[in-house]
Design a protein around this motif. Structure first.
Motif, PDB file in Angstrom:
ATOM      1  N   VAL A 108      54.279  28.896  92.077  1.00 14.29           N
ATOM      2  CA  VAL A 108      54.126  28.869  90.621  1.00 14.29           C
ATOM      3  C   VAL A 108      54.880  27.675  90.046  1.00 14.29           C
ATOM      4  O   VAL A 108      56.013  27.390  90.441  1.00 14.29           O
ATOM      5  CB  VAL A 108      54.670  30.174  90.002  1.00 14.29           C
ATOM      6  N   LEU A 109      54.246  26.969  89.113  1.00 16.53           N
ATOM      7  CA  LEU A 109      54.905  25.913  88.350  1.00 16.53           C
ATOM      8  C   LEU A 109      55.330  26.498  87.009  1.00 16.53           C
ATOM      9  O   LEU A 109      54.522  27.132  86.321  1.00 16.53           O
ATOM     10  CB  LEU A 109      53.957  24.731  88.132  1.00 16.53           C
ATOM     11  N   PHE A 110      56.602  26.282  86.641  1.00 12.64           N
ATOM     12  CA  PHE A 110      57.125  26.787  85.371  1.00 12.64           C
ATOM     13  C   PHE A 110      57.236  25.646  84.360  1.00 12.64           C
ATOM     14  O   PHE A 110      57.393  24.479  84.734  1.00 12.64           O
ATOM     15  CB  PHE A 110      58.497  27.427  85.580  1.00 12.64           C
ATOM     16  N   PRO A 111      57.176  25.959  83.075  1.00 15.72           N
ATOM     17  CA  PRO A 111      57.410  24.931  82.054  1.00 15.72           C
ATOM     18  C   PRO A 111      58.748  24.228  82.284  1.00 15.72           C
ATOM     19  O   PRO A 111      59.772  24.869  82.537  1.00 15.72           O
ATOM     20  CB  PRO A 111      57.429  25.741  80.750  1.00 15.72           C
ATOM     21  N   GLY A 112      58.719  22.902  82.241  1.00 16.69           N
ATOM     22  CA  GLY A 112      59.921  22.122  82.478  1.00 16.69           C
ATOM     23  C   GLY A 112      60.232  21.898  83.933  1.00 16.69           C
ATOM     24  O   GLY A 112      61.187  21.182  84.265  1.00 16.69           O
ATOM     25  N   GLY A 113      59.448  22.478  84.828  1.00 16.78           N
ATOM     26  CA  GLY A 113      59.672  22.316  86.256  1.00 16.78           C
ATOM     27  C   GLY A 113      59.042  21.041  86.789  1.00 16.78           C
ATOM     28  O   GLY A 113      58.264  20.365  86.100  1.00 16.78           O
ATOM     29  N   HIS A 114      59.373  20.712  88.036  1.00 16.10           N
ATOM     30  CA  HIS A 114      58.841  19.512  88.684  1.00 16.10           C
ATOM     31  C   HIS A 114      58.060  19.907  89.929  1.00 16.10           C
ATOM     32  O   HIS A 114      58.439  20.836  90.646  1.00 16.10           O
ATOM     33  CB  HIS A 114      59.968  18.548  89.043  1.00 16.10           C
ATOM     34  N   LEU A 115      56.999  19.192  90.169  1.00 15.56           N
ATOM     35  CA  LEU A 115      56.087  19.510  91.265  1.00 15.56           C
ATOM     36  C   LEU A 115      55.779  18.241  92.038  1.00 15.56           C
ATOM     37  O   LEU A 115      55.442  17.217  91.446  1.00 15.56           O
ATOM     38  CB  LEU A 115      54.793  20.101  90.683  1.00 15.56           C
ATOM     39  N   GLN A 116      55.923  18.295  93.354  1.00  9.19           N
ATOM     40  CA  GLN A 116      55.531  17.180  94.217  1.00  9.19           C
ATOM     41  C   GLN A 116      54.361  17.633  95.078  1.00  9.19           C
ATOM     42  O   GLN A 116      54.418  18.689  95.707  1.00  9.19           O
ATOM     43  CB  GLN A 116      56.701  16.746  95.099  1.00  9.19           C
ATOM     44  N   LEU A 117      53.312  16.837  95.084  1.00  7.73           N
ATOM     45  CA  LEU A 117      52.101  17.200  95.808  1.00  7.73           C
ATOM     46  C   LEU A 117      51.652  16.072  96.719  1.00  7.73           C
ATOM     47  O   LEU A 117      51.778  14.885  96.374  1.00  7.73           O
ATOM     48  CB  LEU A 117      50.968  17.533  94.829  1.00  7.73           C
ATOM     49  N   ARG A 118      51.119  16.467  97.872  1.00  2.50           N
ATOM     50  CA  ARG A 118      50.481  15.526  98.795  1.00  2.50           C
ATOM     51  C   ARG A 118      48.978  15.690  98.608  1.00  2.50           C
ATOM     52  O   ARG A 118      48.438  16.779  98.761  1.00  2.50           O
ATOM     53  CB  ARG A 118      50.907  15.870 100.226  1.00  2.50           C
ATOM     54  N   ILE A 119      48.305  14.597  98.244  1.00  2.02           N
ATOM     55  CA  ILE A 119      46.887  14.654  97.885  1.00  2.02           C
ATOM     56  C   ILE A 119      46.055  14.030  98.996  1.00  2.02           C
ATOM     57  O   ILE A 119      46.271  12.871  99.372  1.00  2.02           O
ATOM     58  CB  ILE A 119      46.629  13.887  96.565  1.00  2.02           C
ATOM     59  N   PHE A 120      45.116  14.820  99.532  1.00  6.46           N
ATOM     60  CA  PHE A 120      44.272  14.261 100.588  1.00  6.46           C
ATOM     61  C   PHE A 120      42.814  14.702 100.485  1.00  6.46           C
ATOM     62  O   PHE A 120      41.929  14.014 101.000  1.00  6.46           O
ATOM     63  CB  PHE A 120      44.826  14.623 101.981  1.00  6.46           C
ATOM     64  N   GLU A 121      42.531  15.814  99.833  1.00  2.00           N
ATOM     65  CA  GLU A 121      41.143  16.240  99.712  1.00  2.00           C
ATOM     66  C   GLU A 121      40.450  15.462  98.595  1.00  2.00           C
ATOM     67  O   GLU A 121      41.038  15.239  97.533  1.00  2.00           O
ATOM     68  CB  GLU A 121      41.061  17.736  99.426  1.00  2.00           C
ATOM     69  N   PRO A 122      39.185  15.066  98.810  1.00  5.76           N
ATOM     70  CA  PRO A 122      38.468  14.281  97.791  1.00  5.76           C
ATOM     71  C   PRO A 122      38.458  14.927  96.408  1.00  5.76           C
ATOM     72  O   PRO A 122      38.571  14.239  95.396  1.00  5.76           O
ATOM     73  CB  PRO A 122      37.047  14.176  98.370  1.00  5.76           C
TER      74      PRO A 122
END
Length: 201
Positions: free
Chosen positions: A18-32
């Motif tokens: 879950v992403l919360f307001p004010g939180g930070h998210l790091q993602l690895r993107i590989f799917e088209p």
């Protein structure tokens, strides 16, 4: 919780957390489908929606997202050591999904209504223990947590509750429940009540 805007059409990114307001998210993107999502957000300056997965997985067939999620605004792009695209995003307003559809490439789109931010309420004296716990957790985490939390841990019950949800070892369903609560003091009270579960024997 009243909706604050008309219905918006946004790409959704179902995740196992879950992403919360004010939180930070790091993602690895590989799917088209998600590369297209990042391109769209970069081109338009709009956010995308992050929702907890109710059924399915992050990769492969489209997952079923929870009805309540958080807007995410991309703040940084980078190329990872493995050559894949990495992004950093920040959590914004919460929203409710009113309808979803899946594009031919598997990208999930949603019609969403955003929620008004919670009222800023100081942490009441009887819940001050939670601010102390948050500060100690932040010290163990180090930067950027230590910097972000220093001096803020008693000023906003909503902010304190969301940060504790990120740092305490809650399971995803508990995090989703905390995200959906619309009373910051109730959220803090529920966090206080489950704290004994995390105390060392």
């Amino acid at each position: 919780m009243a909706a604050s805007t008309p219905t918006l059409d946004l790409p959704l990114f179902p995740l196992a957390n879950v992403l919360f307001p004010g939180g930070h998210l790091q993602l690895r993107i590989f799917e088209p489908r998600y590369i297209d999502l990042v391109r769209e957000c970069a081109r338009t300056g709009r956010s995308f929606g992050v929702c907890l997965i109710l059924e399915g997985r992050e990769a492969g067939q489209p997952a079923v997202p929870a009805a309540v999620g958080t807007l995410a605004t991309i703040t940084d792009f980078h190329t990872r050591e493995d050559g894949l695209l990495g992004i950093v995003a920040e959590g914004g307003q919460r929203f409710r999904v009113t309808r979803t559809r899946v594009r031919s490439d598997g990208q999930v789109r949603g019609d969403i209504k955003t929620w008004l931010p919670e009222e800023s309420i100081p942490v009441p004296t009887e819940l001050n223990l939670l601010t102390t716990i948050l500060e100690r957790l932040a010290e163990q985490m180090g930067p950027p947590w230590r910097h972000d939390i220093a001096g803020r841990a008693d000023s906003d019950a909503s902010w304190v509750g969301f940060r504790l949800c990120e740092l305490l070892p809650l399971d995803p369903d508990e995090c989703q429940h905390m995200l959906e609560l619309d009373d910051p003091l109730q959220r803090l009270a529920e966090l206080r009540d489950i704290l004994p579960r995390f105390q060392r024997a």
